[in-house]
Design a protein around this motif. Structure first.
Motif, PDB file in Angstrom:
ATOM      1  N   GLY A 220       0.793  -1.223   0.000  1.00 44.28           N
ATOM      2  CA  GLY A 220       0.000   0.000   0.000  1.00 44.28           C
ATOM      3  C   GLY A 220       0.824   1.271   0.000  1.00 44.28           C
ATOM      4  O   GLY A 220       2.050   1.248   0.142  1.00 44.28           O
ATOM      5  N   PRO A 221       0.138   2.398  -0.119  1.00 42.50           N
ATOM      6  CA  PRO A 221       0.826   3.680  -0.320  1.00 42.50           C
ATOM      7  C   PRO A 221       1.471   4.274   0.918  1.00 42.50           C
ATOM      8  O   PRO A 221       2.138   5.304   0.811  1.00 42.50           O
ATOM      9  CB  PRO A 221      -0.307   4.594  -0.820  1.00 42.50           C
ATOM     10  N   THR A 222       1.278   3.678   2.090  1.00 45.84           N
ATOM     11  CA  THR A 222       1.856   4.282   3.295  1.00 45.84           C
ATOM     12  C   THR A 222       3.249   3.744   3.620  1.00 45.84           C
ATOM     13  O   THR A 222       3.777   4.006   4.688  1.00 45.84           O
ATOM     14  CB  THR A 222       0.936   4.056   4.508  1.00 45.84           C
ATOM     15  N   VAL A 223       3.837   2.982   2.699  1.00 45.25           N
ATOM     16  CA  VAL A 223       5.194   2.463   2.898  1.00 45.25           C
ATOM     17  C   VAL A 223       6.196   3.502   2.409  1.00 45.25           C
ATOM     18  O   VAL A 223       6.108   3.966   1.272  1.00 45.25           O
ATOM     19  CB  VAL A 223       5.395   1.136   2.140  1.00 45.25           C
ATOM     20  N   ALA A 224       7.143   3.869   3.277  1.00 48.19           N
ATOM     21  CA  ALA A 224       8.186   4.842   2.910  1.00 48.19           C
ATOM     22  C   ALA A 224       9.426   4.081   2.454  1.00 48.19           C
ATOM     23  O   ALA A 224       9.978   3.264   3.202  1.00 48.19           O
ATOM     24  CB  ALA A 224       8.521   5.737   4.097  1.00 48.19           C
ATOM     25  N   VAL A 225       9.858   4.334   1.205  1.00 47.01           N
ATOM     26  CA  VAL A 225      11.025   3.638   0.649  1.00 47.01           C
ATOM     27  C   VAL A 225      11.875   4.633  -0.132  1.00 47.01           C
ATOM     28  O   VAL A 225      11.461   5.753  -0.399  1.00 47.01           O
ATOM     29  CB  VAL A 225      10.593   2.487  -0.293  1.00 47.01           C
ATOM     30  N   GLU A 226      13.052   4.190  -0.483  1.00 46.75           N
ATOM     31  CA  GLU A 226      13.871   4.883  -1.457  1.00 46.75           C
ATOM     32  C   GLU A 226      14.415   3.852  -2.432  1.00 46.75           C
ATOM     33  O   GLU A 226      14.646   2.699  -2.064  1.00 46.75           O
ATOM     34  CB  GLU A 226      15.012   5.662  -0.790  1.00 46.75           C
ATOM     35  N   GLU A 227      14.587   4.242  -3.676  1.00 47.73           N
ATOM     36  CA  GLU A 227      15.016   3.294  -4.696  1.00 47.73           C
ATOM     37  C   GLU A 227      16.424   2.791  -4.408  1.00 47.73           C
ATOM     38  O   GLU A 227      17.313   3.552  -4.046  1.00 47.73           O
ATOM     39  CB  GLU A 227      14.951   3.940  -6.077  1.00 47.73           C
ATOM     40  N   ALA A 228      16.612   1.480  -4.598  1.00 47.06           N
ATOM     41  CA  ALA A 228      17.924   0.865  -4.390  1.00 47.06           C
ATOM     42  C   ALA A 228      18.323   0.051  -5.615  1.00 47.06           C
ATOM     43  O   ALA A 228      19.282  -0.713  -5.569  1.00 47.06           O
ATOM     44  CB  ALA A 228      17.901  -0.037  -3.151  1.00 47.06           C
ATOM     45  N   GLY A 229      17.595   0.184  -6.691  1.00 44.64           N
ATOM     46  CA  GLY A 229      17.851  -0.623  -7.883  1.00 44.64           C
ATOM     47  C   GLY A 229      17.622   0.202  -9.125  1.00 44.64           C
ATOM     48  O   GLY A 229      17.604   1.435  -9.054  1.00 44.64           O
ATOM     49  N   PRO A 230      17.453  -0.466 -10.264  1.00 46.81           N
ATOM     50  CA  PRO A 230      17.339  -1.924 -10.409  1.00 46.81           C
ATOM     51  C   PRO A 230      18.671  -2.643 -10.175  1.00 46.81           C
ATOM     52  O   PRO A 230      19.741  -2.089 -10.426  1.00 46.81           O
ATOM     53  CB  PRO A 230      16.859  -2.084 -11.853  1.00 46.81           C
ATOM     54  N   LEU A 231      18.533  -3.876  -9.671  1.00 47.92           N
ATOM     55  CA  LEU A 231      19.692  -4.672  -9.293  1.00 47.92           C
ATOM     56  C   LEU A 231      19.892  -5.818 -10.278  1.00 47.92           C
ATOM     57  O   LEU A 231      18.922  -6.391 -10.799  1.00 47.92           O
ATOM     58  CB  LEU A 231      19.514  -5.248  -7.889  1.00 47.92           C
ATOM     59  N   ALA A 232      21.127  -6.173 -10.518  1.00 48.11           N
ATOM     60  CA  ALA A 232      21.464  -7.358 -11.298  1.00 48.11           C
ATOM     61  C   ALA A 232      21.584  -8.519 -10.324  1.00 48.11           C
ATOM     62  O   ALA A 232      22.588  -8.656  -9.608  1.00 48.11           O
ATOM     63  CB  ALA A 232      22.776  -7.144 -12.055  1.00 48.11           C
ATOM     64  N   LEU A 233      20.558  -9.349 -10.264  1.00 50.75           N
ATOM     65  CA  LEU A 233      20.531 -10.462  -9.320  1.00 50.75           C
ATOM     66  C   LEU A 233      21.005 -11.739  -9.991  1.00 50.75           C
ATOM     67  O   LEU A 233      20.685 -12.003 -11.155  1.00 50.75           O
ATOM     68  CB  LEU A 233      19.113 -10.665  -8.768  1.00 50.75           C
ATOM     69  N   LYS A 234      21.722 -12.536  -9.252  1.00 53.05           N
ATOM     70  CA  LYS A 234      22.244 -13.791  -9.769  1.00 53.05           C
ATOM     71  C   LYS A 234      21.097 -14.681 -10.243  1.00 53.05           C
ATOM     72  O   LYS A 234      20.111 -14.884  -9.535  1.00 53.05           O
ATOM     73  CB  LYS A 234      23.036 -14.499  -8.675  1.00 53.05           C
ATOM     74  N   GLY A 235      21.213 -15.196 -11.465  1.00 49.71           N
ATOM     75  CA  GLY A 235      20.185 -16.076 -12.000  1.00 49.71           C
ATOM     76  C   GLY A 235      19.088 -15.353 -12.746  1.00 49.71           C
ATOM     77  O   GLY A 235      18.199 -16.000 -13.304  1.00 49.71           O
ATOM     78  N   LYS A 236      19.101 -14.001 -12.768  1.00 50.92           N
ATOM     79  CA  LYS A 236      18.075 -13.224 -13.447  1.00 50.92           C
ATOM     80  C   LYS A 236      18.705 -12.502 -14.638  1.00 50.92           C
ATOM     81  O   LYS A 236      19.726 -11.807 -14.482  1.00 50.92           O
ATOM     82  CB  LYS A 236      17.452 -12.199 -12.498  1.00 50.92           C
ATOM     83  N   THR A 237      18.094 -12.642 -15.820  1.00 56.44           N
ATOM     84  CA  THR A 237      18.636 -11.977 -16.997  1.00 56.44           C
ATOM     85  C   THR A 237      18.344 -10.485 -16.985  1.00 56.44           C
ATOM     86  O   THR A 237      19.171  -9.676 -17.407  1.00 56.44           O
ATOM     87  CB  THR A 237      18.049 -12.612 -18.269  1.00 56.44           C
ATOM     88  N   ASP A 238      17.154 -10.112 -16.510  1.00 56.94           N
ATOM     89  CA  ASP A 238      16.790  -8.692 -16.435  1.00 56.94           C
ATOM     90  C   ASP A 238      17.043  -8.147 -15.034  1.00 56.94           C
ATOM     91  O   ASP A 238      16.954  -8.886 -14.034  1.00 56.94           O
ATOM     92  CB  ASP A 238      15.310  -8.507 -16.780  1.00 56.94           C
ATOM     93  N   ARG A 239      17.358  -6.875 -14.984  1.00 54.86           N
ATOM     94  CA  ARG A 239      17.537  -6.246 -13.677  1.00 54.86           C
ATOM     95  C   ARG A 239      16.200  -6.172 -12.940  1.00 54.86           C
ATOM     96  O   ARG A 239      15.147  -5.991 -13.561  1.00 54.86           O
ATOM     97  CB  ARG A 239      18.128  -4.841 -13.833  1.00 54.86           C
ATOM     98  N   VAL A 240      16.246  -6.280 -11.631  1.00 50.07           N
ATOM     99  CA  VAL A 240      15.043  -6.321 -10.793  1.00 50.07           C
ATOM    100  C   VAL A 240      14.942  -5.022  -9.996  1.00 50.07           C
ATOM    101  O   VAL A 240      15.885  -4.657  -9.281  1.00 50.07           O
ATOM    102  CB  VAL A 240      15.083  -7.528  -9.828  1.00 50.07           C
ATOM    103  N   PRO A 241      13.806  -4.303 -10.089  1.00 47.56           N
ATOM    104  CA  PRO A 241      13.628  -3.103  -9.251  1.00 47.56           C
ATOM    105  C   PRO A 241      13.675  -3.490  -7.772  1.00 47.56           C
ATOM    106  O   PRO A 241      13.149  -4.537  -7.371  1.00 47.56           O
ATOM    107  CB  PRO A 241      12.243  -2.590  -9.645  1.00 47.56           C
ATOM    108  N   ALA A 242      14.304  -2.674  -6.969  1.00 43.92           N
ATOM    109  CA  ALA A 242      14.405  -2.934  -5.532  1.00 43.92           C
ATOM    110  C   ALA A 242      14.281  -1.614  -4.789  1.00 43.92           C
ATOM    111  O   ALA A 242      14.609  -0.542  -5.317  1.00 43.92           O
ATOM    112  CB  ALA A 242      15.720  -3.618  -5.189  1.00 43.92           C
ATOM    113  N   TYR A 243      13.809  -1.701  -3.547  1.00 43.80           N
ATOM    114  CA  TYR A 243      13.561  -0.509  -2.740  1.00 43.80           C
ATOM    115  C   TYR A 243      14.072  -0.742  -1.326  1.00 43.80           C
ATOM    116  O   TYR A 243      13.955  -1.847  -0.770  1.00 43.80           O
ATOM    117  CB  TYR A 243      12.064  -0.183  -2.702  1.00 43.80           C
TER     118      TYR A 243
END
Length: 617
Positions: free
Chosen positions: A198-221
């Motif tokens: 939901g919208p009340t979560v406070a985050v800051e962007e930490a990605g997108p990340l290159a994760l092992k085993g994933k061809t595309d970068r994954v958004p992370a917060y």
């Protein structure tokens, strides 16, 4: 197997639910036997949130401490983490070395599993601060952690007694990779978790990340804080109020009637129908003789709260905002009773009857200068002491001009015995179209008929189906559901007993409408089910369908004894179908292709089931 109020698992021979205190039926902790010929549910696909937490620098720690000391420290830390996880309904599934994997949604899906997981992650970080303060005093060292949280579909066992749920799927792998990419003290979360929380979560962007085993970068917060979960913050209350003229008029009538004596209402409606928004609109429109003073409290499904905390919250607001009486007199004895118990920590410090008598005295006195209104929201989570307290308070208040309103979903805590029922259904087609146009910000734009059919007049369903994709969350295909709706409806379906779940699982493969006799045939030929002796009719599923009807999941189409049934909502069928494993769906589509109603419908109907079975295999 589960508590009727909070749906938590019950130990064998439990007399009371250990989570909320609700009295359990005799033998309720034992597995509920399926109806004759109905096997227990199998592995399911379900939306869950996975949390990985790992200790930072454990290798250096093992070289600095004696093995016994290290073991004691690690076990203490595992105990603290488990307490934070289990307090929010999660399951610590695995302890691997100095890491823990926890799952929220196994064995039981909750509509807010993503928020529970984030609350647990923040709780673990706070517990570490306290634990480090102790370690510094005793051993002169500190430990660090990193956490990854991800939400998505997994395959999991449905046996609540299993030691490990053994969930599997990409969701688990991404959660582990997020944890590995987190820095010391950081909590990294995936995009689906952010969307579901939901919208009340406070985050800051930490990605997108290159994760092992994933061809595309994954958004992370990077998680910073978790805001309140009040409906006003999570829902679209910023758009115009639509419809509900009849319900608003009924609330106005009850408000007027309360001038002649206390009124107690029970407003019931399925999740998302707009109970909280309706009550808010009613409060803003309330007019008439006498100054209305509203106080509100919410029941909670988990967490450490006093049994009467919602009532205490509502009363505090009323007492704070009510005008003082002309003579300035206060009932010091009654107020003292409340101040030392109910208003202090939400629990009675005297017998419940005595506390309710004191509260009635204070509210009746307050009603001389205003008209108190106490609203208790999410009543389906109300613990038994709160239900009893409201019943006693209603009796004690008598002719005092006080209005009590309990709002919740059907199927949870029972309404107070003396409450006046008020049912809230979905919006009609025209009102739903108006709301959908407002949600997309284009009042003159026609809304797709398919969207309105899927939402079936439920405002929350409309909000979620129209939820725009942001930069980190890809748009969902038209036939998929947002994680919030999957969890919301999955929680209702997951609370069923094994026989109810089995019948629902078969029905969802047949279609929106189904024949009970054919359903019984399918149930009797399902894998793992003993077939009836030659010449015998398969056992009827009607008793199970009646229970599902009381839960408002299915409904009869006609009135005759052989009338077909249908799902009460199309999304219920979608979520039930999506939870089945591919193997199970393939087998049941193949069986459904041989049903008389399907063969009579022609080759296209038969071929439709066989094609699905082939593609699933």
């Amino acid at each position: 197997m589960t508590c009727s109020a909070c749906h938590q698992g019950l130990p064998a021979d439990a007399r009371f639910c250990p989570a909320c205190g609700t009295p359990a039926a005799p033998g309720a902790g034992r597995p509920v036997p399926a109806a004759p010929g109905l096997p227990l549910p199998e592995d399911k696909r379900k939306p869950v949130t996975v949390l990985f937490c790992d200790m930072v620098g454990s290798t250096a720690l093992s070289g600095a401490l004696d093995p016994e000391t290290l073991r004691t420290l690690t076990l203490r830390w595992f105990g603290l983490m488990s307490a934070e996880i289990e307090a929010r309904g999660g399951t610590p599934e695995k302890f691997i070395g100095d890491a823990v994997m926890a799952v929220f949604g196994v064995p039981h899906v909750h509509e807010d599993d993503a928020r529970r997981a984030l609350a647990a992650a923040l709780g673990i970080r706070e517990a570490l601060k306290r634990f480090n303060a102790e370690l510094e005093r005793t051993l002169g060292l500190r430990i660090g952690i990193r956490i990854g949280v991800n939400t998505g579909q997994v395959v999991a066992g449905s046996d609540a007694t299993a030691r490990q749920a053994l969930v599997s799927g990409e969701t688990v792998n991404v959660a582990a990779r997020l944890e590995q990419n987190a820095g010391p003290g950081e909590i990294l979360i995936g995009p689906q978790t952010l969307s579901a929380a939901g919208p009340t979560v406070a985050v800051e962007e930490a990605g997108p990340l290159a994760l092992k085993g994933k061809t595309d970068r994954v958004p992370a917060y990077r998680l910073l804080a978790l805001g309140a979960d009040d409906p006003e913050l999570l829902r679209r209350f910023d758009i115009a109020f639509v419809g509900r003229r009849t319900e608003l008029a009924r609330l106005a009538e009850e408000t007027h009637a309360a001038r002649r004596g206390t009124r107690l209402l029970h407003l019931a409606g399925e999740a998302g129908t707009g109970k909280t928004r309706l009550l808010r609109e009613w409060r803003t429109r309330a007019t008439g003789p006498g100054h209305l003073v509203h106080g509100a409290g919410r029941c909670r499904g988990y967490g450490d709260h006093g049994s009467l905390a919602p009532l205490a919250d509502a009363v505090r607001t009323v007492l704070a905002e009510a005008p003082r009486s002309a003579d300035g007199h206060q009932d010091d004895i009654a107020l003292g009773v409340l101040a030392a118990g109910l208003l202090d920590d939400g629990t009675p410090n005297v017998p419940l009857e005595e506390m309710c008598a004191a509260l009635a005295t204070v509210l009746a006195r307050t009603a001389r200068t205003c008209r108190p209104v106490l609203v208790l929201d999410d009543w389906h989570w109300a613990p038994p002491p709160l239900v009893r307290a409201v019943e006693l308070l209603h009796i004690r208040l008598g002719d005092a001009p006080v209005l009590l309103v309990c709002a919740g979903r059907p199927g949870g805590a029972a309404p107070p015995a003396t409450a006046i029922p008020l049912r809230l259904e979905g919006l009609d087609r025209a009102e739903a179209a108006r709301l959908a146009a407002d949600l997309i910000g284009a009042p003159r734009t026609p809304v797709a008929a398919r969207l309105l059919e899927r939402a079936e007049g439920n405002p929350l369903y409309l909000e979620q189906l129209l939820l725009p994709a942001d930069a980190g969350t890809p748009a969902l295909p038209d036939d998929e559901l947002p994680p919030t709706l999957q969890a919301l409806l999955g929680a209702r379906i997951g609370a069923l007993d094994p026989a109810e779940r089995f019948v629902l699982d078969i029905a969802c493969v047949v279609g929106r409408e189904f024949d009970p006799a054919e359903l019984a045939r399918l149930a009797a030929t399902a894998p793992g089910t003993a077939a009836p002796p030659d010449g015998d009719e398969p056992p009827t599923v009607l008793p199970v369908l009646q229970r599902l009807r009381r839960r408002r999941l299915v409904e009869p189409v006609g009135t005759g004894p052989r009338s077909p049934y249908r799902f009460a909502g199309g999304l219920v069928q979608e979520v039930a179908y999506a939870s089945l494993s591919k193997r199970t769906k393939a087998e049941r589509h193949e069986q459904a292709a041989r049903l008389p109603s399907v063969t009579q419908a022609g080759d296209a109907a038969v071929g439709g089931h066989l094609e699905r079975a082939c593609r699933l295999r």
